[in-house]
Design a protein around this motif. Sequence first.
Motif, PDB file in Angstrom:
ATOM      1  N   TYR A 125       0.803  -1.231   0.000  1.00 23.64           N
ATOM      2  CA  TYR A 125       0.000   0.000   0.000  1.00 23.64           C
ATOM      3  C   TYR A 125       0.837   1.283   0.000  1.00 23.64           C
ATOM      4  O   TYR A 125       0.583   2.181  -0.803  1.00 23.64           O
ATOM      5  CB  TYR A 125      -0.994   0.003   1.170  1.00 23.64           C
ATOM      6  CG  TYR A 125      -2.117  -0.980   0.987  1.00 23.64           C
ATOM      7  CD1 TYR A 125      -3.314  -0.602   0.376  1.00 23.64           C
ATOM      8  CD2 TYR A 125      -1.986  -2.296   1.405  1.00 23.64           C
ATOM      9  CE1 TYR A 125      -4.353  -1.508   0.196  1.00 23.64           C
ATOM     10  CE2 TYR A 125      -3.014  -3.211   1.222  1.00 23.64           C
ATOM     11  CZ  TYR A 125      -4.187  -2.814   0.618  1.00 23.64           C
ATOM     12  OH  TYR A 125      -5.206  -3.710   0.431  1.00 23.64           O
ATOM     13  N   GLU A 135      -5.828   1.122  -2.993  1.00 26.48           N
ATOM     14  CA  GLU A 135      -6.897   0.304  -2.424  1.00 26.48           C
ATOM     15  C   GLU A 135      -7.675  -0.429  -3.516  1.00 26.48           C
ATOM     16  O   GLU A 135      -7.962  -1.620  -3.400  1.00 26.48           O
ATOM     17  CB  GLU A 135      -7.850   1.176  -1.601  1.00 26.48           C
ATOM     18  CG  GLU A 135      -8.922   0.404  -0.888  1.00 26.48           C
ATOM     19  CD  GLU A 135      -8.385  -0.544   0.172  1.00 26.48           C
ATOM     20  OE1 GLU A 135      -8.986  -1.633   0.318  1.00 26.48           O
ATOM     21  OE2 GLU A 135      -7.395  -0.232   0.834  1.00 26.48           O
ATOM     22  N   SER A 136      -7.983   0.269  -4.595  1.00 30.93           N
ATOM     23  CA  SER A 136      -8.751  -0.333  -5.677  1.00 30.93           C
ATOM     24  C   SER A 136      -7.964  -1.445  -6.372  1.00 30.93           C
ATOM     25  O   SER A 136      -8.479  -2.539  -6.607  1.00 30.93           O
ATOM     26  CB  SER A 136      -9.155   0.746  -6.676  1.00 30.93           C
ATOM     27  OG  SER A 136      -9.994   0.213  -7.646  1.00 30.93           O
ATOM     28  N   ASP A 139      -7.209  -4.380  -3.813  1.00 32.99           N
ATOM     29  CA  ASP A 139      -8.436  -5.117  -3.500  1.00 32.99           C
ATOM     30  C   ASP A 139      -8.744  -6.119  -4.607  1.00 32.99           C
ATOM     31  O   ASP A 139      -9.061  -7.283  -4.339  1.00 32.99           O
ATOM     32  CB  ASP A 139      -9.604  -4.149  -3.307  1.00 32.99           C
ATOM     33  CG  ASP A 139     -10.902  -4.885  -3.017  1.00 32.99           C
ATOM     34  OD1 ASP A 139     -11.004  -5.482  -1.928  1.00 32.99           O
ATOM     35  OD2 ASP A 139     -11.797  -4.867  -3.884  1.00 32.99           O
TER      36      ASP A 139
END
Length: 173
Positions: A125, A135-136, A139
């Motif tokens: 991250y 995050e996108s 994920d």
Amino acid sequence: MPAAQIRDLAALCWLHAGESVILFGPVGVGKTHVAEALGHLAVRQGANVRFTKTSRVLAELASGHADRTWDKRMRELIRPDVLILDDFAMRQLSAAQADDLYELVSERQGRSLIITSNRAPSDWYPLFPNPVVAESLLDRLINTSHQVIMNGPSYRPNKRPRNPAEKSGPAVS
């Protein structure tokens, strides 16, 4: 090396399900070797596989922005059934590199990736300048992947050439 987990991956169920594999751990433990072996198994079952260093993919896509061939280069990276990205998350990413990786992972939804990294996915991250992109992308990647922690000593010292001045056996008097 987690032998049972590697044997499970060798069955290639992840490939048929369009899932990914993340191999991570310290340097020299065999992540690239396992990634190549899984790729070889996939080829033997008729899959199209491409192996590349992550830094090379990022350079290729950056060149595509410069010469306006980005779409063509991206299509070539999306096409294989399995894309192996070696040495993922080695260093801080620029905004453009992070965006390119996001596009690549998004476009490959349902197509397998094998990723090798010296860092655990939770440590990826901070390498992204934009937390929303991080995050996108992560994920999508982490939640559709089989994660294998590979620990142990490096195999590379065993491959180190011997110093000819060193005696290889017991001293003779």
